[in-house]
Design a protein around this motif. Sequence first.
Motif, PDB file in Angstrom:
ATOM      1  N   GLY A  52      13.779  14.426   5.092  1.00 29.28           N
ATOM      2  CA  GLY A  52      14.483  15.708   5.080  1.00 29.28           C
ATOM      3  C   GLY A  52      15.680  15.758   4.136  1.00 29.28           C
ATOM      4  O   GLY A  52      16.329  16.795   4.026  1.00 29.28           O
ATOM      5  N   GLU A  53      15.988  14.642   3.469  1.00 29.07           N
ATOM      6  CA  GLU A  53      17.120  14.617   2.529  1.00 29.07           C
ATOM      7  C   GLU A  53      16.570  14.483   1.121  1.00 29.07           C
ATOM      8  O   GLU A  53      15.775  13.586   0.855  1.00 29.07           O
ATOM      9  CB  GLU A  53      18.063  13.447   2.843  1.00 29.07           C
ATOM     10  CG  GLU A  53      19.256  13.363   1.931  1.00 29.07           C
ATOM     11  CD  GLU A  53      20.054  14.656   1.866  1.00 29.07           C
ATOM     12  OE1 GLU A  53      20.115  15.262   0.773  1.00 29.07           O
ATOM     13  OE2 GLU A  53      20.593  15.070   2.906  1.00 29.07           O
ATOM     14  N   ARG A  54      17.003  15.353   0.207  1.00 31.04           N
ATOM     15  CA  ARG A  54      16.484  15.320  -1.150  1.00 31.04           C
ATOM     16  C   ARG A  54      17.535  14.892  -2.178  1.00 31.04           C
ATOM     17  O   ARG A  54      17.230  14.763  -3.360  1.00 31.04           O
ATOM     18  CB  ARG A  54      15.916  16.684  -1.522  1.00 31.04           C
ATOM     19  CG  ARG A  54      14.680  17.011  -0.688  1.00 31.04           C
ATOM     20  CD  ARG A  54      14.127  18.367  -0.961  1.00 31.04           C
ATOM     21  NE  ARG A  54      13.834  18.530  -2.392  1.00 31.04           N
ATOM     22  CZ  ARG A  54      13.340  19.631  -2.905  1.00 31.04           C
ATOM     23  NH1 ARG A  54      13.077  20.668  -2.132  1.00 31.04           N
ATOM     24  NH2 ARG A  54      13.114  19.726  -4.200  1.00 31.04           N
ATOM     25  N   ASP A  55      18.746  14.646  -1.734  1.00 35.59           N
ATOM     26  CA  ASP A  55      19.797  14.257  -2.671  1.00 35.59           C
ATOM     27  C   ASP A  55      19.608  12.800  -3.085  1.00 35.59           C
ATOM     28  O   ASP A  55      19.565  11.897  -2.244  1.00 35.59           O
ATOM     29  CB  ASP A  55      21.176  14.449  -2.044  1.00 35.59           C
ATOM     30  CG  ASP A  55      22.280  14.154  -3.040  1.00 35.59           C
ATOM     31  OD1 ASP A  55      22.671  15.087  -3.765  1.00 35.59           O
ATOM     32  OD2 ASP A  55      22.722  12.987  -3.109  1.00 35.59           O
ATOM     33  N   ARG A  56      19.510  12.556  -4.394  1.00 34.31           N
ATOM     34  CA  ARG A  56      19.216  11.198  -4.853  1.00 34.31           C
ATOM     35  C   ARG A  56      20.362  10.234  -4.602  1.00 34.31           C
ATOM     36  O   ARG A  56      20.120   9.057  -4.347  1.00 34.31           O
ATOM     37  CB  ARG A  56      18.784  11.180  -6.312  1.00 34.31           C
ATOM     38  CG  ARG A  56      19.890  11.297  -7.317  1.00 34.31           C
ATOM     39  CD  ARG A  56      19.340  11.150  -8.729  1.00 34.31           C
ATOM     40  NE  ARG A  56      20.425  11.141  -9.690  1.00 34.31           N
ATOM     41  CZ  ARG A  56      20.255  10.945 -10.982  1.00 34.31           C
ATOM     42  NH1 ARG A  56      19.043  10.769 -11.458  1.00 34.31           N
ATOM     43  NH2 ARG A  56      21.274  10.953 -11.794  1.00 34.31           N
ATOM     44  N   ILE A  57      21.597  10.698  -4.658  1.00 35.25           N
ATOM     45  CA  ILE A  57      22.736   9.808  -4.408  1.00 35.25           C
ATOM     46  C   ILE A  57      22.756   9.381  -2.940  1.00 35.25           C
ATOM     47  O   ILE A  57      22.911   8.200  -2.632  1.00 35.25           O
ATOM     48  CB  ILE A  57      24.070  10.474  -4.803  1.00 35.25           C
ATOM     49  CG1 ILE A  57      24.062  10.855  -6.296  1.00 35.25           C
ATOM     50  CG2 ILE A  57      25.246   9.585  -4.459  1.00 35.25           C
ATOM     51  CD1 ILE A  57      23.895   9.691  -7.252  1.00 35.25           C
ATOM     52  N   ALA A  58      22.576  10.334  -2.048  1.00 31.13           N
ATOM     53  CA  ALA A  58      22.568  10.024  -0.616  1.00 31.13           C
ATOM     54  C   ALA A  58      21.443   9.050  -0.278  1.00 31.13           C
ATOM     55  O   ALA A  58      21.659   8.052   0.425  1.00 31.13           O
ATOM     56  CB  ALA A  58      22.422  11.308   0.205  1.00 31.13           C
ATOM     57  N   ASN A  59      20.245   9.329  -0.781  1.00 30.35           N
ATOM     58  CA  ASN A  59      19.106   8.465  -0.467  1.00 30.35           C
ATOM     59  C   ASN A  59      19.228   7.098  -1.119  1.00 30.35           C
ATOM     60  O   ASN A  59      18.866   6.088  -0.522  1.00 30.35           O
ATOM     61  CB  ASN A  59      17.795   9.150  -0.834  1.00 30.35           C
ATOM     62  CG  ASN A  59      17.442  10.255   0.159  1.00 30.35           C
ATOM     63  OD1 ASN A  59      17.954  10.276   1.273  1.00 30.35           O
ATOM     64  ND2 ASN A  59      16.589  11.161  -0.253  1.00 30.35           N
ATOM     65  N   ALA A  60      19.763   7.046  -2.341  1.00 34.54           N
ATOM     66  CA  ALA A  60      19.958   5.755  -3.005  1.00 34.54           C
ATOM     67  C   ALA A  60      20.995   4.921  -2.260  1.00 34.54           C
ATOM     68  O   ALA A  60      20.832   3.705  -2.104  1.00 34.54           O
ATOM     69  CB  ALA A  60      20.375   5.963  -4.461  1.00 34.54           C
ATOM     70  N   ALA A  61      22.046   5.565  -1.790  1.00 29.82           N
ATOM     71  CA  ALA A  61      23.088   4.847  -1.047  1.00 29.82           C
ATOM     72  C   ALA A  61      22.518   4.260   0.242  1.00 29.82           C
ATOM     73  O   ALA A  61      22.722   3.069   0.536  1.00 29.82           O
ATOM     74  CB  ALA A  61      24.259   5.781  -0.748  1.00 29.82           C
TER      75      ALA A  61
END
Length: 162
Positions: A29-38
């Motif tokens: 449900g999360e598409r932000d690459r910074i959030a998911n990479a972190a």
Amino acid sequence: MTFTATALTGSKPEQYAQLLEQARGLMHGERDRIANAANLSALVYHALPALNWVGFYFFDGTELVVGPFQGLPACVRIPLDKGVCGAAAATRQTQRVPDVHAFPGHIACDSASRSELVVPLVAADGSLVGVFDLDSPEPDRFDEDDQHGLEALARAFLDSLA
């Protein structure tokens, strides 16, 4: 949402399957690459043994720029013609290096690193997103099971951005 990582059990492929399930849950449900990479960097860094750096470099159109990671401070920019990360980005092939000191042009961001595995991140349209980079203080830390498991995690990361 509270995330609870569970201990990995079984064979190495079974452990990677469990880690992939945890990663998909974490990124769901999360598409932000910074959030998911972190979050993916933290998950992998704490789940797998004998790692001293796990993280992402993103392609800015010219070179790789450090993204979210776990470990000591890192090189900020990496040209595509330098180091293991640059080789993975330029060739778009996973680089599994048993001895980084024997790799031509290796960039020693952390002098403790002895082996490295870098998975290129290539979008569905063929464009380069960046690389997923793991370093270990142990020589020859990464085997074929690690490579397949980490490539699956990289695909899950790319899928989360779509």
